[in-house]
Design a protein around this motif. Structure first.
Motif, PDB file in Angstrom:
ATOM      1  N   ARG A  51      -5.507 -11.127   4.594  1.00 32.17           N
ATOM      2  CA  ARG A  51      -5.749 -11.186   5.876  1.00 32.17           C
ATOM      3  C   ARG A  51      -6.351 -11.892   6.785  1.00 32.17           C
ATOM      4  N   HIS A  99      -6.933  -7.950  -0.254  1.00 33.00           N
ATOM      5  CA  HIS A  99      -7.101  -7.390   0.168  1.00 33.00           C
ATOM      6  C   HIS A  99      -6.904  -5.869  -0.017  1.00 33.00           C
ATOM      7  N   PRO A 169      -5.473   4.725   4.305  1.00 34.88           N
ATOM      8  CA  PRO A 169      -5.756   3.814   4.415  1.00 34.88           C
ATOM      9  C   PRO A 169      -7.231   3.382   4.233  1.00 34.88           C
ATOM     10  N   ALA A 174     -12.666  -1.589   5.290  1.00 38.56           N
ATOM     11  CA  ALA A 174     -11.245  -1.690   6.476  1.00 38.56           C
ATOM     12  C   ALA A 174     -12.124  -2.196   7.683  1.00 38.56           C
ATOM     13  N   LEU A 178      -8.088  -2.344  12.266  1.00 41.88           N
ATOM     14  CA  LEU A 178      -6.708  -1.889  11.879  1.00 41.88           C
ATOM     15  C   LEU A 178      -6.106  -0.599  12.359  1.00 41.88           C
ATOM     16  N   TRP A 344     -11.990  -3.929   1.158  1.00 41.78           N
ATOM     17  CA  TRP A 344     -12.074  -4.850   1.474  1.00 41.78           C
ATOM     18  C   TRP A 344     -12.518  -6.344   1.933  1.00 41.78           C
TER      19      TRP A 344
END
Length: 740
Positions: A51, A99, A169, A174, A178, A344
């Motif tokens: 990330r 991630h 996703p 997360a 995003l 993540w």
């Protein structure tokens, strides 16, 4: 031997947690496979997925070189806390976290297929093929990650197959910002699904593309996925790319469709065959057979783990460790989590911790015949050398290179440090990280010119850095840091850590061996370095500087670098220092029971021929509930914090307790545990250029067959003593010895 070890593992239920999902990988892409017939999931990962953060110069090493002389003056004058001020004032900054990409969801609506939820179920992973399978009634799913085509392949079959297929996703941790974009189109083969995720505040993104080739039935667009009805099989090909701007999904679609064109049409088995030529060849080079009970070998992995020991479990974990290590290595070596995560929020950023963990994970690469792992390690090192030069110049005002303690795989700058973890003071890293590359070169007999050049840069650093001397004229490593410990009576940054002395001595001597034009100068500097110190407890001191006291209860064993992986201290050439190292090991505590600490302990004990201590360290891990049903490990007991250290390092421990080698010495059965009274280790490579098969029996006998590629005389060490052994290239040599 009766029967054969099981090269795989299985479970009677689907994975309920991502940590228990079976793993596949090719060193680029990774897959975590749940194997649920009704709601299957495959989490997709890739080594490049870290990330991003704001690139405002914070990922640069601190510019501290001008302040270095004053720090050295203070430390030499006895200011034990001086290094705590050696900073540019930045807060602790973690490296960019690894991630997952997304999960491929395959849901089977209850009103669709006539599957029987009460039918027998089994999921398995075959280490020889890298293939995970799950079966129930007429439903079967097979998944592997191709080393030949760099693609995740899944094949699902069932009578009247109905699937709701999508790229999802939504994974734990997360980021809310995003930005997700989905795409779904019908193609002649079936459908193409895309998912683009753009990181918050960044032009960087990653895009996943899945080609679904469907046989029979119909395919309908049901955004964001597709619905397959009445099919007989679905073949899914998935890739993910990290990129700036937009990915050309048309080109990627074409590339995936081309994989099915040869032979036309290519089947799952065709794709698997291309992969096996690379994966199976590597995996099968080395095998371990401990004559385990066939009934225990047949158990599922979770049941075997519950027994917390025994030959069958060691066989299974040796095989799984080699499989996972190979599968995680390619573009990069294994991260703290290997190549896999379902969250993540990975601990320690899921990065590469280079001051212990990375080398422990890859420790078996040379001896256990996995050059693919060493090549991945080399790729990380050589790609980052420009950043290492920046570290040397900015922090120490020196030529040459200094490696970081943490890296995300992209950036090799030292910027992760704090008062309690002054990792920017660690100067031993370059030598430590080059040691596996040297072992590889010695094993294969061909020096890598890139490694040879890097050795010279390490020596240049020490020439510039080792300018201060003690009252006897010995160079002083100042500042000095022993990861991640501190003296009992001083701060973390101090003087003459044993690891730093071992690294400097080894680096200078090794560079001299490879660069005769500088040999006299570098060897002379190495000879001037101070000797290791033995403390009042009779133990090898972690800091050679007089007056610094040891802190024994710590997970790291940095001060025993000279024992393992170096051969600076050993029972044959330096028996007094070896005894001091043995005492230091006996006094060392486990602190927080980190798995890497226990297995590092075992590797050092094996070099010191201490079989009972090797067994004790192994028992701590095998009995501490460190392994998930996937046979991937955890950092702490009770499966706390998903981490690959134990899984990947355990094969190295088992090899080292049976066979050790240097360019001039072979040691057989140095630390054979009582729990393994008989067995066979086949295919091990030695650093004098021979492969070796070793067999030992319960009556105390043992034999070894060597297949040398070079002609030379070596020293043979066995439990019975030492003798010279002459080897001729191309001529097998069989020797019989006593195992105890």
């Amino acid at each position: 031997m009766s029967g054969a070890p099981v090269h795989g593992t299985w479970e009677p239920e689907p994975a309920a947690r991502w940590e228990d999902a079976f793993l596949s990988g090719n060193g680029h892409h990774g897959a975590l496979v749940f194997g649920d017939p009704d709601a299957d999931r495959v989490i997709v990962t890739h080594h490049t997925l870290v990330r991003p953060d704001r690139d405002d110069g914070r990922r640069r090493p601190p510019a501290l070189a001008a302040a270095l002389p004053a720090l050295q003056d203070r430390l030499l004058a006895g200011d034990t806390a001086a290094a705590e001020d050696f900073t540019d004032g930045r807060p602790l900054q973690w490296v960019r976290p690894f991630h997952p990409a997304f999960q491929l969801r395959l849901n089977r609506p209850p009103e669709g297929d006539t599957h029987d939820a009460r039918a027998p179920y089994r999921r398995a992973v075959d280490f020889t093929t890298g293939e995970t399978t799950a079966t129930r009634a007429g439903w079967t799913s097979r998944v592997f990650v191709s080393r030949a085509d760099d693609v995740i392949v899944q094949h699902v079959t069932a009578p009247h197959l109905t699937l709701d297929l999508s790229l999802d996703p939504r994974l734990p941790g997360a980021p809310t910002g995003l930005r997700i974009g989905h795409g779904t189109v019908l193609v002649p083969e079936g459908a193409l699904l895309t998912l683009r995720a753009r990181y918050p505040g960044s032009d960087l993104a990653y895009t996943g593309v899945t080609l679904a080739a469907v046989t029979g039935g119909t395919v309908k667009l049901v955004p964001p996925g597709v619905l397959v009805e009445g099919a007989t099989e679905a073949l899914l090909l998935t890739r993910v790319h990290r990129h700036t701007g937009e990915l050309d999904t048309v080109a990627e679609s074409r590339a995936l469709r081309d994989l099915l064109a040869v032979p036309h049409p290519a089947s799952y088995d065709d794709l698997l065959a291309r992969h096996l030529a690379r994966h199976r060849t590597a995996y099968e080079r080395v095998t371990l057979d401990l004559a385990a009970d066939p009934a225990e070998r047949a158990l599922p992995g979770s049941a075997l783990l519950a027994r917390a020991g025994g030959p069958a479990l060691l066989e299974r974990l040796f095989a799984a460790g080699r499989y996972h290590l190979l599968s995680a290595s390619g573009l990069l070596p294994p991260r703290l989590t290997g190549l896999w995560t379902g969250d993540w929020s990975t601990a320690w950023s899921g990065a590469f911790t280079t001051n212990a963990n990375l080398n422990l994970q890859t420790a078996s690469a040379a001896a256990a015949a996995l050059p693919e792992v060493t090549e991945a390690h080399a790729a990380l090192v050589h790609r980052q050398l420009p950043d290492w030069r920046d570290n040397a110049r900015e922090i120490f005002g020196a030529r040459g290179v200094v490696a970081p303690s943490h890296t995300d795989g992209e950036c090799g700058h030292t910027y992760h440090f704090s008062r309690e973890y002054p990792l920017h003071l660690w100067t031993a890293g370059a030598d430590w990280l080059l040691k596996p590359l040297l072992d590889h070169d010695e094993t294969h007999g061909t020096p890598d010119p890139r490694t040879t050049a890097a050795l010279a840069e390490v020596a240049l650093f020490y020439e510039d850095f080792l300018q201060r001397t003690d009252d006897d004229g010995h160079p002083v490593v100042v500042p000095s840091y022993s990861p991640e410990n501190r003296p009992g009576n001083a701060s973390w940054g101090t003087l003459n850590a044993a690891m730093d002395l071992s690294a400097a001595r080894h680096a200078l001597r090794t560079a001299a061996d490879h660069h005769p034009e500088h040999a006299d100068r570098w060897r002379a500097l190495a000879e001037r370095l101070p000797a290791h110190r033995v403390n009042a407890d009779g133990a090898l001191a972690e800091w050679a500087w007089p007056g610094l006291s040891d802190t024994y209860d710590h997970r790291h064993l940095s001060h025993l670098y000279g024992v393992w992986p170096l051969e600076e201290i050993n029972p044959y050439d330096t028996p007094d220092l070896a005894e001091a190292a043995r005492r230091a090991l006996a006094l060392r505590g486990a602190e927080n029971d980190s798995a890497h600490g226990h297995l590092h302990h075992a590797l050092v004990a094996a070099r010191l021929r201490d079989g009972p201590r090797v067994s004790h360290a192994l028992d701590q891990v095998l009995g501490g509930d460190y392994f998930h049903a996937s046979l991937m490990s955890a950092h702490y007991p009770h499966r706390d914090v998903y981490n690959a250290d134990a899984a990947h390092a355990l094969p190295a421990v088992l090899v080292e307790m049976l066979v050790q080698s240097t360019p001039g010495r072979l040691v057989l059965l140095p630390a054979l545990p009582a729990s393994c009274p008989q067995g066979e280790l086949r295919g091990v490579r030695t650093r004098f250029g021979a492969s070796l098969d070793l067999t030992w029996t319960a009556d105390g006998g043992a034999s070894a067959r060597l297949r040398p590629e070079r002609t030379r005389r070596i020293e043979l060490r066995t439990p019975s003593g030492a003798e010279p052994l002459d080897l001729a290239a191309g001529e097998d040599r069989v020797i019989s010895v006593k195992a105890r």
